[in-house]
Design an enzyme around this catalytic site. Structure first.
Site, PDB file in Angstrom:
ATOM      1  N   ASP A  44       0.860  -1.192   0.000  1.00 58.05           N
ATOM      2  CA  ASP A  44       0.000   0.000   0.000  1.00 58.05           C
ATOM      3  C   ASP A  44       0.892   1.236   0.000  1.00 58.05           C
ATOM      4  O   ASP A  44       2.050   1.170   0.435  1.00 58.05           O
ATOM      5  CB  ASP A  44      -0.905  -0.010   1.262  1.00 58.05           C
ATOM      6  CG  ASP A  44      -2.129   0.877   1.089  1.00 58.05           C
ATOM      7  OD1 ASP A  44      -3.247   0.342   0.991  1.00 58.05           O
ATOM      8  OD2 ASP A  44      -1.949   2.121   1.013  1.00 58.05           O
ATOM      9  N   THR A 101     -11.642   3.030  -7.599  1.00 57.66           N
ATOM     10  CA  THR A 101     -11.934   3.460  -8.978  1.00 57.66           C
ATOM     11  C   THR A 101     -13.184   4.341  -8.932  1.00 57.66           C
ATOM     12  O   THR A 101     -14.280   3.915  -9.303  1.00 57.66           O
ATOM     13  CB  THR A 101     -12.194   2.240  -9.893  1.00 57.66           C
ATOM     14  OG1 THR A 101     -13.181   1.405  -9.243  1.00 57.66           O
ATOM     15  CG2 THR A 101     -10.935   1.448 -10.131  1.00 57.66           C
ATOM     16  N   ARG A 170     -16.602  -8.571  -4.457  1.00 57.35           N
ATOM     17  CA  ARG A 170     -17.989  -8.574  -4.008  1.00 57.35           C
ATOM     18  C   ARG A 170     -18.004  -8.544  -2.481  1.00 57.35           C
ATOM     19  O   ARG A 170     -18.320  -9.512  -1.825  1.00 57.35           O
ATOM     20  CB  ARG A 170     -18.724  -9.838  -4.501  1.00 57.35           C
ATOM     21  CG  ARG A 170     -19.269  -9.695  -5.899  1.00 57.35           C
ATOM     22  CD  ARG A 170     -20.015 -10.941  -6.325  1.00 57.35           C
ATOM     23  NE  ARG A 170     -20.717 -10.750  -7.591  1.00 57.35           N
ATOM     24  CZ  ARG A 170     -21.100 -11.755  -8.365  1.00 57.35           C
ATOM     25  NH1 ARG A 170     -20.824 -13.001  -8.000  1.00 57.35           N
ATOM     26  NH2 ARG A 170     -21.741 -11.536  -9.500  1.00 57.35           N
ATOM     27  N   LYS A 222     -20.191  -6.988 -12.645  1.00 60.77           N
ATOM     28  CA  LYS A 222     -20.153  -6.226 -11.382  1.00 60.77           C
ATOM     29  C   LYS A 222     -20.908  -4.907 -11.533  1.00 60.77           C
ATOM     30  O   LYS A 222     -21.732  -4.522 -10.695  1.00 60.77           O
ATOM     31  CB  LYS A 222     -18.707  -5.936 -10.971  1.00 60.77           C
ATOM     32  CG  LYS A 222     -18.575  -5.046  -9.735  1.00 60.77           C
ATOM     33  CD  LYS A 222     -19.193  -5.694  -8.503  1.00 60.77           C
ATOM     34  CE  LYS A 222     -19.285  -4.708  -7.347  1.00 60.77           C
ATOM     35  NZ  LYS A 222     -18.005  -4.372  -6.731  1.00 60.77           N
ATOM     36  N   GLY A 273     -26.515   5.072  -0.332  1.00 57.21           N
ATOM     37  CA  GLY A 273     -25.111   5.453  -0.087  1.00 57.21           C
ATOM     38  C   GLY A 273     -24.185   4.277  -0.310  1.00 57.21           C
ATOM     39  O   GLY A 273     -24.566   3.268  -0.911  1.00 57.21           O
ATOM     40  N   CYS A 276     -20.338   1.420  -3.470  1.00 59.20           N
ATOM     41  CA  CYS A 276     -20.602   0.644  -4.691  1.00 59.20           C
ATOM     42  C   CYS A 276     -21.769   1.191  -5.496  1.00 59.20           C
ATOM     43  O   CYS A 276     -21.658   1.609  -6.632  1.00 59.20           O
ATOM     44  CB  CYS A 276     -20.952  -0.796  -4.315  1.00 59.20           C
ATOM     45  SG  CYS A 276     -19.686  -1.697  -3.516  1.00 59.20           S
ATOM     46  N   TYR A 337     -24.037   5.039   6.070  1.00 59.38           N
ATOM     47  CA  TYR A 337     -24.864   4.815   4.870  1.00 59.38           C
ATOM     48  C   TYR A 337     -25.717   3.575   4.996  1.00 59.38           C
ATOM     49  O   TYR A 337     -26.644   3.347   4.213  1.00 59.38           O
ATOM     50  CB  TYR A 337     -23.979   4.760   3.619  1.00 59.38           C
ATOM     51  CG  TYR A 337     -23.413   3.391   3.274  1.00 59.38           C
ATOM     52  CD1 TYR A 337     -22.144   3.031   3.694  1.00 59.38           C
ATOM     53  CD2 TYR A 337     -24.141   2.468   2.537  1.00 59.38           C
ATOM     54  CE1 TYR A 337     -21.611   1.779   3.387  1.00 59.38           C
ATOM     55  CE2 TYR A 337     -23.628   1.211   2.228  1.00 59.38           C
ATOM     56  CZ  TYR A 337     -22.363   0.880   2.667  1.00 59.38           C
ATOM     57  OH  TYR A 337     -21.843  -0.361   2.369  1.00 59.38           O
ATOM     58  N   ARG A 417     -37.139   5.068   7.259  1.00 62.15           N
ATOM     59  CA  ARG A 417     -36.627   3.696   7.093  1.00 62.15           C
ATOM     60  C   ARG A 417     -37.547   2.653   7.737  1.00 62.15           C
ATOM     61  O   ARG A 417     -37.120   1.540   8.018  1.00 62.15           O
ATOM     62  CB  ARG A 417     -35.221   3.588   7.710  1.00 62.15           C
ATOM     63  CG  ARG A 417     -34.166   4.441   7.036  1.00 62.15           C
ATOM     64  CD  ARG A 417     -33.779   3.925   5.662  1.00 62.15           C
ATOM     65  NE  ARG A 417     -32.693   4.746   5.082  1.00 62.15           N
ATOM     66  CZ  ARG A 417     -32.165   4.591   3.876  1.00 62.15           C
ATOM     67  NH1 ARG A 417     -32.617   3.619   3.123  1.00 62.15           N
ATOM     68  NH2 ARG A 417     -31.217   5.385   3.415  1.00 62.15           N
TER      69      ARG A 417
HETATM   70  N1  SAJ Z   1     -30.920   0.691   0.297  1.00 59.17           N
HETATM   71  C1  SAJ Z   1     -32.236   1.123   0.183  1.00 59.17           C
HETATM   72  N2  SAJ Z   1     -33.222   0.212  -0.048  1.00 59.17           N
HETATM   73  C2  SAJ Z   1     -32.938  -1.130  -0.171  1.00 59.17           C
HETATM   74  C3  SAJ Z   1     -31.589  -1.550  -0.056  1.00 59.17           C
HETATM   75  C4  SAJ Z   1     -30.591  -0.626   0.184  1.00 59.17           C
HETATM   76  O1  SAJ Z   1     -32.522   2.326   0.292  1.00 59.17           O
HETATM   77  O2  SAJ Z   1     -33.860  -1.919  -0.347  1.00 59.17           O
HETATM   78  C5  SAJ Z   1     -29.862   1.673   0.534  1.00 59.17           C
HETATM   79  C6  SAJ Z   1     -29.104   1.428   1.828  1.00 59.17           C
HETATM   80  O3  SAJ Z   1     -29.705   2.155   2.886  1.00 59.17           O
HETATM   81  C7  SAJ Z   1     -27.708   1.964   1.489  1.00 59.17           C
HETATM   82  C8  SAJ Z   1     -27.571   1.710   0.007  1.00 59.17           C
HETATM   83  O4  SAJ Z   1     -28.899   1.522  -0.499  1.00 59.17           O
HETATM   84  O5  SAJ Z   1     -27.647   3.360   1.727  1.00 59.17           O
HETATM   85  C9  SAJ Z   1     -26.722   0.501  -0.345  1.00 59.17           C
HETATM   86  O6  SAJ Z   1     -27.206  -0.576   0.414  1.00 59.17           O
HETATM   87  P1  SAJ Z   1     -26.797  -2.117   0.005  1.00 59.17           P
HETATM   88  O7  SAJ Z   1     -27.652  -3.008   0.856  1.00 59.17           O
HETATM   89  O8  SAJ Z   1     -26.836  -2.264  -1.440  1.00 59.17           O
HETATM   90  O9  SAJ Z   1     -25.320  -2.280   0.595  1.00 59.17           O
HETATM   91  P2  SAJ Z   1     -23.937  -2.053  -0.166  1.00 59.17           P
HETATM   92  O10 SAJ Z   1     -23.817  -0.679  -0.692  1.00 59.17           O
HETATM   93  O11 SAJ Z   1     -22.872  -2.511   0.772  1.00 59.17           O
HETATM   94  O12 SAJ Z   1     -24.030  -3.038  -1.406  1.00 59.17           O
HETATM   95  C10 SAJ Z   1     -23.266  -4.197  -1.451  1.00 59.17           C
HETATM   96  C11 SAJ Z   1     -23.074  -4.490  -2.908  1.00 59.17           C
HETATM   97  N3  SAJ Z   1     -22.137  -5.575  -3.001  1.00 59.17           N
HETATM   98  C12 SAJ Z   1     -21.062  -5.406  -3.798  1.00 59.17           C
HETATM   99  O13 SAJ Z   1     -20.867  -4.407  -4.461  1.00 59.17           O
HETATM  100  C13 SAJ Z   1     -20.124  -6.539  -3.829  1.00 59.17           C
HETATM  101  C14 SAJ Z   1     -24.382  -4.892  -3.543  1.00 59.17           C
HETATM  102  O14 SAJ Z   1     -24.120  -5.376  -4.869  1.00 59.17           O
HETATM  103  C15 SAJ Z   1     -25.035  -6.001  -2.780  1.00 59.17           C
HETATM  104  O15 SAJ Z   1     -26.304  -6.285  -3.377  1.00 59.17           O
HETATM  105  C16 SAJ Z   1     -25.246  -5.556  -1.342  1.00 59.17           C
HETATM  106  O16 SAJ Z   1     -23.953  -5.259  -0.779  1.00 59.17           O
HETATM  107  C17 SAJ Z   1     -25.851  -6.712  -0.564  1.00 59.17           C
HETATM  108  O17 SAJ Z   1     -26.989  -7.078  -0.934  1.00 59.17           O
HETATM  109  O18 SAJ Z   1     -25.201  -7.246   0.325  1.00 59.17           O
END
Ligand code: SAJ
Length: 438
Positions: A44, A101, A170, A222, A273, A276, A337, A417
């Site tokens: 790093d 990225t 992922r 992805k 948020g 990803c 987030y 929420r």
């Molecule tokens: N959110 C909503 N409504 C939902 C689901 C999420 O408003 O129904 C919001 C959350 O509050 C958050 C944002 O979206 O602010 C993202 O939430 P997320 O559950 O998608 O969590 P992330 O951002 O960690 O997404 C990751 C992603 N994984 C990768 O990139 C490898 C996503 O592709 C996965 O689907 C998600 O985790 C998961 O389901 O675990």
């Protein structure tokens, strides 16, 4: 060394593994290869981060089951050593790159970190090394940027002198080790033979399916899977606003819709948020040269508008008490987030607070996981005019609303929420729930 010789070396755990980028993705991956018995080198540019890890300390905040213990054990056994010196990569047989990225304010990919890592690596890259990019990439980046940058800086030819592939990460904060071990992975090889050796490599730490394909398809998987999720969330947010207009409850509606086969309506909320979902849709459509995607950017706009919408709900509730935003004291509940996380990257709460401040409202922020916002909620609520729930932290599901409301100047609760199922009838409050009758 031929590809099959490299494959044997991996199978026998004799290969040296190097991980460039020791963040949310790279550090757990480095620890898991070290735990699997590989001599692993973490690289790093952040000397403080490198020093911390070499001392056995996990630099990642937040609840990450097993990670701190693993960092300590693999550094104690010296299976994992970390450095800022790229020259040490010359001895590595397999090198993964997990650097950020991002996209810029024009939603265009910014590859400065990636290009810097590739050029520095290229200067020390030796023949027969397998290089795997784990960072999320816009479709076409592997052959358009990664391969030419490595070839130019190393003088070696990809697919002949060294091997190249893309295995998009992922991970999800809060489940880093679990996801790396259990999630299915897409293995994009520059050639099918390289994809096969990559599969042997990931088999050492991944129990999920390892599906081989070409590098372009791996880039698309992805960015598409996350654009898909963003569009799904935007749909829920748009329907929530229609429910507000017609006086229906989106939370009941969602449950009933999802009883219909093949439906899976997600949750509306205060916005989207993380590192990803807000970014990957832009990476995907940045490669659309002749087509003009409209659904994906529109979904992004819908989700990005939700913090403003929640402030609008708050403003309406205040106006019933003849209180203007500029005269109101608002308590924002949740700044991360995601629920039960300390990760604030691209948090919708940040956007909410910004628009509230621009309306001259006084805003206090509470979040049990974010060190800057862990002050007393009781103190914050005193004389407040509105409590706005922005994140579904478990702590908020067991609050004594009666006690909190009793010290407020104006008893308004806005729930974006669906944290509060129903407020007891005995509680005097203006309760506004996103996606429900006003
Ligand atoms: N959110 C909503 N409504 C939902 C689901 C999420 O408003 O129904 C919001 C959350 O509050 C958050 C944002 O979206 O602010 C993202 O939430 P997320 O559950 O998608 O969590 P992330 O951002 O960690 O997404 C990751 C992603 N994984 C990768 O990139 C490898 C996503 O592709 C996965 O689907 C998600 O985790 C998961 O389901 O675990």
């Amino acid at each position: 060394m031929t590809l099959s010789a490299l494959q044997d070396k991996i199978t026998n755990k004799e290969s040296t593994v190097a991980i460039i980028g020791l963040g949310y993705v790279g550090l757990p991956v480095a620890c898991m290869f070290a735990k699997a018995g590989f001599k692993t080198l973490g690289v790093d540019i952040d000397q403080a981060r490198v020093d911390k890890i070499n001392q056995g300390i996990n630099p990642i905040e937040g609840i990450e089951p097993g990670l701190s213990e693993l960092v300590q054990s693999v550094t104690e056994t010296q299976n994992l050593t970390c450095t800022t010196d790229y020259a040490m990569l010359a001895d590595a047989d397999v090198i993964t790159i997990s650097v950020q990225t991002p996209v810029d304010s024009d939603h265009q990919p910014r590859y400065e970190h990636l290009k810097s890592a590739l050029t520095t690596l290229g200067n020390v890259l030796t023949a027969d090394t397998l290089v795997i990019i784990e960072s999320t990439l816009s479709p076409g980046t592997m052959t358009g940027i990664v391969q030419p940058t490595l070839e130019a800086s190393s003088g070696l030819q990809a697919g002949i002198d060294f091997y190249l592939g893309h295995c998009p990460e992922r991970v999800m904060p809060g489940r880093l080790l679990h996801n790396i071990q259990m999630m299915n992975r897409v293995i994009g090889g520059l050639t099918p033979e390289i994809a096969e050796v990559m599969t042997t490599f990931y088999q050492q730490i991944v129990q999920g399916d390892l599906d081989t394909t070409d590098v372009l398809t791996a880039e698309l998987v992805k960015t598409t899977e996350n654009a898909y999720r963003d569009v799904q969330i935007a749909f829920a947010n748009e329907v929530a606003q229609i429910c507000e207009d017609v006086g229906a409850d989106v939370w009941e509606l969602r449950q009933l819709v999802n009883k219909s086969p093949g439906r899976n309506m997600l949750y509306p909320g205060a916005g989207v948020g993380g590192h990803c979902i807000p970014k990957d849709p832009w990476l995907l459509i940045s490669s659309a040269t002749h087509s003009t995607p409209s659904l994906i950017p529109t979904a992004r706009a819908v989700n990005a508008s939700m913090p403003q919408h929640v402030l609008h709900l708050t403003e309406n509730a205040l106006s019933k008490h003849d209180i203007a935003l500029k005269d109101a004291k608002i308590v924002a509940l949740g700044y991360a987030y995601l629920e039960n996380s300390d990760d604030t990257r691209n948090s919708p709460s940040e956007a909410f607070v910004q628009v509230a401040w621009s309306a001259e409202a006084e805003v206090c922020i509470h979040d049990p996981y974010v060190p800057a916002y862990q002050q007393s909620l009781d103190d914050m609520v005193h004389n407040a005019d509105a409590l706005v729930i922005l994140v579904a932290h478990d702590m908020y599901k067991t609050l004594d609303w009666q006690a909190l409301l009793s010290t407020m100047r104006t008893p308004i609760i806005v729930d974006s929420r669906n944290v509060i199922d129903t407020l007891p009838a005995s509680i005097e409050a203006d309760f506004v729930r996103l996606g429900s009758p006003k």
